[in-house]
Every structure is written in C-alpha cells, then in structure tokens.
Design an enzyme around this catalytic site. Structure first.
Site, mmCIF file in Angstrom:
data_model
loop_
_atom_site.group_PDB
_atom_site.id
_atom_site.type_symbol
_atom_site.label_atom_id
_atom_site.label_comp_id
_atom_site.label_asym_id
_atom_site.label_seq_id
_atom_site.Cartn_x
_atom_site.Cartn_y
_atom_site.Cartn_z
ATOM 1 C CB SER A 93 90.801 50.723 -12.589
ATOM 2 O OG SER A 93 91.861 51.611 -12.896
ATOM 3 C CE1 TYR A 104 94.142 48.476 -8.531
ATOM 4 C CE2 TYR A 104 94.437 49.551 -10.650
ATOM 5 C CZ TYR A 104 93.762 49.437 -9.449
ATOM 6 O OH TYR A 104 92.713 50.282 -9.174
HETATM 7 P P1 NAD Z 1 91.020 51.958 -0.473
HETATM 8 O O1 NAD Z 1 92.340 51.368 -0.181
HETATM 9 O O2 NAD Z 1 90.522 53.080 0.365
HETATM 10 O O3 NAD Z 1 89.882 50.858 -0.473
HETATM 11 C C1 NAD Z 1 90.098 49.507 -0.734
HETATM 12 C C2 NAD Z 1 89.152 48.722 0.129
HETATM 13 O O4 NAD Z 1 89.304 47.336 -0.149
HETATM 14 C C3 NAD Z 1 89.452 48.922 1.614
HETATM 15 O O5 NAD Z 1 88.227 49.177 2.288
HETATM 16 C C4 NAD Z 1 90.019 47.583 2.041
HETATM 17 O O6 NAD Z 1 89.716 47.263 3.382
HETATM 18 C C5 NAD Z 1 89.307 46.650 1.086
HETATM 19 N N1 NAD Z 1 90.005 45.372 0.979
HETATM 20 C C6 NAD Z 1 91.307 45.147 0.700
HETATM 21 N N2 NAD Z 1 91.578 43.835 0.729
HETATM 22 C C7 NAD Z 1 90.394 43.225 1.013
HETATM 23 C C8 NAD Z 1 90.008 41.865 1.194
HETATM 24 N N3 NAD Z 1 90.895 40.860 1.070
HETATM 25 N N4 NAD Z 1 88.714 41.598 1.503
HETATM 26 C C9 NAD Z 1 87.810 42.602 1.647
HETATM 27 N N5 NAD Z 1 88.119 43.890 1.490
HETATM 28 C C10 NAD Z 1 89.396 44.195 1.176
HETATM 29 O O7 NAD Z 1 91.090 52.404 -1.994
HETATM 30 P P2 NAD Z 1 89.934 52.884 -3.007
HETATM 31 O O8 NAD Z 1 90.578 53.806 -3.933
HETATM 32 O O9 NAD Z 1 88.730 53.291 -2.288
HETATM 33 O O10 NAD Z 1 89.665 51.529 -3.818
HETATM 34 C C11 NAD Z 1 88.378 50.972 -3.993
HETATM 35 C C12 NAD Z 1 88.291 50.334 -5.359
HETATM 36 O O11 NAD Z 1 88.375 51.356 -6.348
HETATM 37 C C13 NAD Z 1 89.414 49.351 -5.671
HETATM 38 O O12 NAD Z 1 88.882 48.245 -6.379
HETATM 39 C C14 NAD Z 1 90.337 50.156 -6.576
HETATM 40 O O13 NAD Z 1 91.076 49.336 -7.436
HETATM 41 C C15 NAD Z 1 89.314 50.993 -7.325
HETATM 42 N N6 NAD Z 1 89.872 52.187 -7.967
HETATM 43 C C16 NAD Z 1 90.381 53.218 -7.223
HETATM 44 C C17 NAD Z 1 90.877 54.331 -7.884
HETATM 45 C C18 NAD Z 1 91.443 55.517 -7.150
HETATM 46 O O14 NAD Z 1 91.985 56.422 -7.794
HETATM 47 N N7 NAD Z 1 91.311 55.617 -5.854
HETATM 48 C C19 NAD Z 1 90.894 54.385 -9.275
HETATM 49 C C20 NAD Z 1 90.376 53.305 -9.991
HETATM 50 C C21 NAD Z 1 89.872 52.216 -9.322
#
Ligand code: NAD
Length: 272
Positions: A157, A170
C-alpha cells in the site's frame, strides 16, 4: 474498464491469488487468467463471491478454481498448497493480496484489533510466501514456462511509506511487508525467485467504501490524487501481470507505486 487484449504472457503458469474473491484480488485474478494463467481464487468467507469470479473467468474462456483458506492460519495455508500441488502439480505465481482494516484511534485500539490485522496482512503473507518458495524450490526450473523459478507479488500500500493516523495496525503491517518483501527477495534472488510489491493508492474496492461513499468524501479523496481519478482493480491487475511475466525478469525486491501520484506529496503542490 476493458481488459487489454491478451498476449498470453502467463501461458501454462499456475497462479494463486489470496483474497481473490473481491476487489483488487479479483481484478488480478481476471487479468492473469486473460493472459493464460490457470488461477486459484483463494477466499476467506464468501463462497458466492469466489464462485462469481471463477464463473466470470470461465465465461471469458479462462481457467480458474476457488479455494477457502484463512491465510493467517498455518494449517489452512498448508492445506491450500497441498490442494494446489495435487490439482495442478505446482505453482509459478503467488499474489499475496489478502488484507483487512480494523480502524481505531491509537489510544482506543484493542490488542485484538492490532493482532488480527498483523496476523492477516503480515503473517499471512509470510506463511503463503514461505510455502510458495518451498514449492518453487521443490519443483525446480522450467525455462520453457518462465525464466524465473517463481514469482511472488506482495500487495502492499502507499501506507508502506505514508504514516496513517487512526490506522496504525494497518500502516505497520504494510511497512512490515516492505522489509519482508525486500529481505525475501535478497535471500531468494540467487535461487531465481523474484519477489516484488505493488503499493496501490486509492482503488475503488469494498475495503475503502466508507472513505468515498458521498460526493464530498470522494472530492476530498481526489485532492490526494494528482492524476485525478480513483484507481480501479484492473489498474493493479495490469501491473501484477507485468510483474509476473518475463517482461520484468530483471526486476526483484522493489515496490511499484500504482497510486496516481498519491506519494508525490500533492499537499505541497501550491506551496513551492
Ligand atoms: P477487499 O476487502 O475487497 O479485499 C480483501 C480480500 O482479502 C478479500 O477477498 C477478503 O476475503 C480477503 N481476506 C480477508 N481476510 C482474509 C483471511 N484471513 N484469509 C484469506 N483472505 C482474507 O479489499 P481490496 O482493496 O481489494 O484489498 C486487497 C489488498 O489491497 C489488501 O491487502 C489491501 O490492504 C490492499 N490495498 C488496497 C487499497 C485500496 O484502496 N483498495 C489500497 C492499498 C492497498
């Protein structure tokens, strides 16, 4: 956003995407499948969401299966890698994508909120990366499929470098991922295992819905993004495909910021 036409850059490769059932993980799964990879869509809870991603990939002519496992639990991760080996023989690409937020002011944060975020976001990446590296080493080189022995992509991130009040669990997990990734990359480069991170900015997914669910909130978020738009999962999927393909064969141990310029300190733009 339309997927770019496939060039089959990941043909005959097996790719495991943790948290592939929603948001960025689903975008990465679809982008990799469109490039010829067979995709394992890991999910924690939502069987229906995972099935929908698998169906969308199959309808587009790709190959995918889903597998339920909690990445923070060692037994679940071992079971998942046994499944991958039994069903597909080996693995070529791991996308360590699962992540959660449990936000609280620092003084109000409970040990449970701290620990769960570290367990899923950081320990989960350690457990999956360790099993992937073990599998790459067990299988040995397949130069006809990929120049590297294996590829690991860690979903970090912008908060691996930007401090984040109200989200210290986080931000700490993402800062940890940066040195986990770099240290693994240093140790495993001689084995021809490439390990990199993607550091997304604000991508439109369920994780940050509350930060952009009103026009005012969206406008405020856009002040942090010089490029002037919130990212889409496919923006990250395209970077992941490149990092997993031979096009990036000389790239290891680096974080690619896919953030529309969020890390360019846009608050300083009018203060020169
Ligand atoms: P999201 O909530 O759609 O996806 C998160 C995923 O992680 C989901 O599919 C969920 O089922 C899975 N998950 C949660 N707990 C889990 C566990 N214990 N075991 C297995 N899977 C698990 O959100 P996203 O934005 O798609 O996030 C995906 C990644 O991207 C994350 O690591 C998040 O920190 C990172 N990220 C997202 C953003 C953003 O703006 N959306 C920005 C920077 C980083």
């Amino acid at each position: 956003m339309p997927a770019t036409p496939s060039a089959n850059r990941l043909q005959n490769q097996i790719a495991l995407i943790t948290g592939g059932s929603s948001g960025i993980g689903a975008g990465v799964a679809k982008a990799m499948a469109a490039e010829g990879a067979t995709v394992i869509v890991n999910f924690a809870h939502s069987t229906d969401e995972a099935a929908a991603v698998v169906k969308e990939i199959a309808d587009a002519g790709g190959q995918a299966v889903s597998f339920q496992a909690d990445v923070s639990k060692e037994d679940d991760v071992l079971r998942m890698f046994d499944f991958v080996r039994e069903k597909f023989g080996t693995l070529h690409i791991l996308v360590n994508n699962s992540g959660i937020q449990m936000d609280a002011k620092f003084v109000d944060m409970t040990l449970e909120q701290w620990q769960r975020v570290i367990d899923v976001n950081l320990t989960g990446q350690f457990l999956c990366a360790r099993e992937a590296a073990r599998e790459f080493l067990r299988r040995g080189p397949q130069p006809e499929i990929s120049s590297a022995l294996g590829k690991i992509i860690c979903m970090s991130s912008v908060h691996e470098v930007i401090p984040w009040a109200g989200h210290v669990n986080y931000a700490t997990s993402k800062g940890g991922i940066m040195l986990l990734m770099k240290s693994m990359a240093q140790e495993l480069a001689p084995e021809k295992i490439r390990i990199n991170s993607i550091a997304p900015g604000a991508i439109a997914t369920p994780i940050n819905l509350t930060a952009r669910d009103t026009p005012e909130e969206e406008k405020s978020l856009l002040t942090l993004i010089p490029y002037g738009r919130i990212g889409q999962p496919l923006d990250i999927g395209k970077v992941a495909v490149w990092l997993a393909s031979d096009e990036s064969d000389y790239v290891t141990g680096t974080s690619i910021f896919a953030d529309g310029g969020m890390t360019l300190y846009p608050g300083f733009a009018d203060n020169g």
